[in-house]
Design a protein around this motif. Structure first.
Motif, PDB file in Angstrom:
ATOM      1  N   ASN A  11     -14.508  41.310  75.338  1.00  0.00           N
ATOM      2  CA  ASN A  11     -13.516  40.440  75.972  1.00  0.00           C
ATOM      3  C   ASN A  11     -12.132  41.099  75.995  1.00  0.00           C
ATOM      4  N   ILE A  12     -12.100  42.351  76.496  1.00  0.00           N
ATOM      5  CA  ILE A  12     -10.846  43.100  76.624  1.00  0.00           C
ATOM      6  C   ILE A  12     -10.597  43.456  78.085  1.00  0.00           C
ATOM      7  N   LYS A  13      -9.377  43.849  78.386  1.00  0.00           N
ATOM      8  CA  LYS A  13      -8.987  44.139  79.774  1.00  0.00           C
ATOM      9  C   LYS A  13      -9.455  45.527  80.222  1.00  0.00           C
ATOM     10  N   SER A  34      -4.333  46.355  71.154  1.00  0.00           N
ATOM     11  CA  SER A  34      -4.981  45.133  71.646  1.00  0.00           C
ATOM     12  C   SER A  34      -4.063  44.360  72.580  1.00  0.00           C
ATOM     13  N   ASN A  35      -2.802  44.250  72.232  1.00  0.00           N
ATOM     14  CA  ASN A  35      -1.841  43.545  73.092  1.00  0.00           C
ATOM     15  C   ASN A  35      -1.658  44.235  74.438  1.00  0.00           C
ATOM     16  N   ALA A  36      -1.910  45.560  74.471  1.00  0.00           N
ATOM     17  CA  ALA A  36      -1.750  46.325  75.711  1.00  0.00           C
ATOM     18  C   ALA A  36      -3.004  46.284  76.584  1.00  0.00           C
ATOM     19  N   GLY A  37      -4.070  45.622  76.106  1.00  0.00           N
ATOM     20  CA  GLY A  37      -5.270  45.461  76.920  1.00  0.00           C
ATOM     21  C   GLY A  37      -6.471  46.273  76.479  1.00  0.00           C
ATOM     22  N   GLY A  38      -6.292  47.126  75.453  1.00  0.00           N
ATOM     23  CA  GLY A  38      -7.420  47.876  74.903  1.00  0.00           C
ATOM     24  C   GLY A  38      -8.003  47.143  73.706  1.00  0.00           C
ATOM     25  N   GLY A  40      -7.868  47.459  69.732  1.00  0.00           N
ATOM     26  CA  GLY A  40      -7.305  48.103  68.561  1.00  0.00           C
ATOM     27  C   GLY A  40      -8.256  48.005  67.385  1.00  0.00           C
ATOM     28  N   ILE A  41      -8.262  49.035  66.539  1.00  0.00           N
ATOM     29  CA  ILE A  41      -9.145  49.045  65.365  1.00  0.00           C
ATOM     30  C   ILE A  41      -8.342  49.365  64.108  1.00  0.00           C
ATOM     31  N   LYS A  60      -3.893  39.501  62.859  1.00  0.00           N
ATOM     32  CA  LYS A  60      -4.162  38.204  63.499  1.00  0.00           C
ATOM     33  C   LYS A  60      -2.866  37.501  63.903  1.00  0.00           C
ATOM     34  N   LYS A  61      -1.814  37.701  63.109  1.00  0.00           N
ATOM     35  CA  LYS A  61      -0.515  37.112  63.449  1.00  0.00           C
ATOM     36  C   LYS A  61       0.172  37.858  64.587  1.00  0.00           C
ATOM     37  N   ALA A  62      -0.107  39.176  64.689  1.00  0.00           N
ATOM     38  CA  ALA A  62       0.588  40.018  65.669  1.00  0.00           C
ATOM     39  C   ALA A  62      -0.072  40.023  67.042  1.00  0.00           C
ATOM     40  N   THR A  63      -1.343  39.579  67.118  1.00  0.00           N
ATOM     41  CA  THR A  63      -2.025  39.535  68.415  1.00  0.00           C
ATOM     42  C   THR A  63      -3.006  38.375  68.464  1.00  0.00           C
ATOM     43  N   ASP A  64      -3.152  37.795  69.653  1.00  0.00           N
ATOM     44  CA  ASP A  64      -4.194  36.781  69.857  1.00  0.00           C
ATOM     45  C   ASP A  64      -5.374  37.385  70.621  1.00  0.00           C
ATOM     46  N   LYS A  65      -5.341  38.708  70.774  1.00  0.00           N
ATOM     47  CA  LYS A  65      -6.401  39.429  71.479  1.00  0.00           C
ATOM     48  C   LYS A  65      -7.442  39.945  70.464  1.00  0.00           C
ATOM     49  N   PRO A  66      -8.644  40.303  70.944  1.00  0.00           N
ATOM     50  CA  PRO A  66      -9.662  40.843  70.039  1.00  0.00           C
ATOM     51  C   PRO A  66      -9.216  42.166  69.400  1.00  0.00           C
ATOM     52  N   PHE A  67      -9.599  42.360  68.148  1.00  0.00           N
ATOM     53  CA  PHE A  67      -9.416  43.648  67.480  1.00  0.00           C
ATOM     54  C   PHE A  67     -10.619  43.854  66.570  1.00  0.00           C
ATOM     55  N   ALA A  68     -10.778  45.079  66.062  1.00  0.00           N
ATOM     56  CA  ALA A  68     -11.946  45.408  65.249  1.00  0.00           C
ATOM     57  C   ALA A  68     -11.524  46.052  63.940  1.00  0.00           C
ATOM     58  N   VAL A  69     -12.502  46.207  63.053  1.00  0.00           N
ATOM     59  CA  VAL A  69     -12.308  46.967  61.812  1.00  0.00           C
ATOM     60  C   VAL A  69     -13.363  48.060  61.774  1.00  0.00           C
ATOM     61  N   ASN A  70     -12.941  49.281  61.450  1.00  0.00           N
ATOM     62  CA  ASN A  70     -13.875  50.388  61.256  1.00  0.00           C
ATOM     63  C   ASN A  70     -14.192  50.530  59.772  1.00  0.00           C
ATOM     64  N   VAL A  71     -15.472  50.609  59.444  1.00  0.00           N
ATOM     65  CA  VAL A  71     -15.888  50.740  58.046  1.00  0.00           C
ATOM     66  C   VAL A  71     -16.771  51.975  57.874  1.00  0.00           C
ATOM     67  N   PRO A  72     -16.257  53.039  57.229  1.00  0.00           N
ATOM     68  CA  PRO A  72     -17.125  54.170  56.884  1.00  0.00           C
ATOM     69  C   PRO A  72     -18.084  53.719  55.777  1.00  0.00           C
TER      70      PRO A  72
END
Length: 314
Positions: A11-13, A34-38, A40-41, A60-72
């Motif tokens: 659900n990203i641009k 994420s705010n720019a349409g990509g 962010g991780i 979560k406070k800085a964007t209402d857009k989807p973001f992810a977490v990378n876990v090695p």
């Protein structure tokens, strides 16, 4: 830009994903992308569990857009990280450096999309078999820890595309709109970009490191330490020390002793350009300026569209 498999999955641009890099990808960078349409991780590889929770909450406070977490998946406290990710309601997780079967089902049962990072066709197929939602296929041009086979992105993407049915994200040596188009022409549904975002204002990497990335040219990075885990580094004093050690046929223990602890933190986060491990991709030779992350996204998409129009006239 029309919707595709990856933009609809997340659900990203734009089909543009910022890599989850240690010591560079905190909440500021992730939220800006994420705010720019990509997508962010947040890179959890350099974070204690309580630090990861703080970054997720701030993101979560800085964007209402989807973001992810990378876990090695080599991370010692991975159970705690996964618990925090579920508790905080993260919707997308990128796993790397391990077996995708271990966590994929658990995460998906908690409503989380799972993407696994691979460096070969074999591991792409294993990831698909494990049920992941998408894979990142990363060529050996990439910075940081890398595949042993040294397959380039240009060769890897079409080979993976030929074998899998799930969405494919290309990574390694991509930092421009033209590179993004090339990867998608080869069969990728999106691209993951790391090194270009290291040289952004929001990256948490040290200013000294960012400046060294900007000054880097073609041939200034190299893949080394294959006996431990292959890693692409900028050539500095630490790298020269590795080279000298190789001349005396070192054991694995010798190399571990030279590497020591927190070498990457020393270089990328604390800015020690002599003794630190400076992980960056070959694309550093095309990075000439430190910019806001949103500007990098905007420029890449603009160049992508321009290049696509030019290709249509060939």
């Amino acid at each position: 830009m029309p919707e595709n498999k990856i933009t609809s999955l997340f659900n990203i641009k734009y089909p543009l994903i910022q890599a989850g890099m240690i010591w560079a990808s905190g909440w500021r960078l992730a939220s800006a992308v994420s705010n720019a349409g990509g997508l962010g991780i947040i890179g959890s590889g350099s974070m204690y569990p309580d630090v990861l929770r703080e970054h997720i909450q701030k993101c979560k406070k800085a964007t209402d857009k989807p973001f992810a977490v990378n876990v090695p998946m080599l991370y010692p406290d991975i159970e705690k990280l996964m618990e925090i990710i579920v508790e905080e309601g993260v919707k997308i997780v990128f796993t790397s450096a391990g077996n995708p079967k271990v966590w994929t089902k658990h995460l998906q049962e908690n409503g989380i999309k799972v993407v696994h990072v691979v460096s070969s066709v074999k591991f792409a197929l294993k990831s698909e078999e494990a049920g992941v939602d998408a894979v990142v296929a990363e060529g050996f041009e990439a910075g940081g820890h890398n595949g042993r086979d040294e397959t380039t992105t240009f060769a890897l993407i079409p080979m993976v595309k030929e074998k899998i049915k799930i969405p494919l994200i290309a990574a390694g040596g991509i930092g421009t709109g033209r590179g993004m188009l090339a990867a998608m022409v080869l069969g990728a549904d999106a691209v993951q970009v790391g090194s270009r975002f290291v040289a952004s204002h929001e990256a948490s990497s040290h200013p000294n490191f960012k400046e060294m990335v900007v000054k880097a040219g073609e041939g200034d990075t190299i893949l080394t330490l294959k006996e431990l885990a292959p890693v692409r580094l900028l050539k500095n004093k630490f790298y020269q020390d590795i080279e000298r050690m190789y001349q005396s046929s070192p054991s694995k223990e010798d190399l571990i002793g030279l590497l020591g602890r927190a070498r990457a933190k020393k270089g990328m986060f604390e800015g020690d350009l002599e003794e630190g491990e400076l992980e960056i991709g070959q694309i550093a030779g095309l990075i000439h300026e430190i910019k806001p992350a949103a500007e990098i996204v905007k420029e890449m998409i603009k160049e992508f569209e321009r290049a696509k129009a030019e290709v249509a006239q060939l």
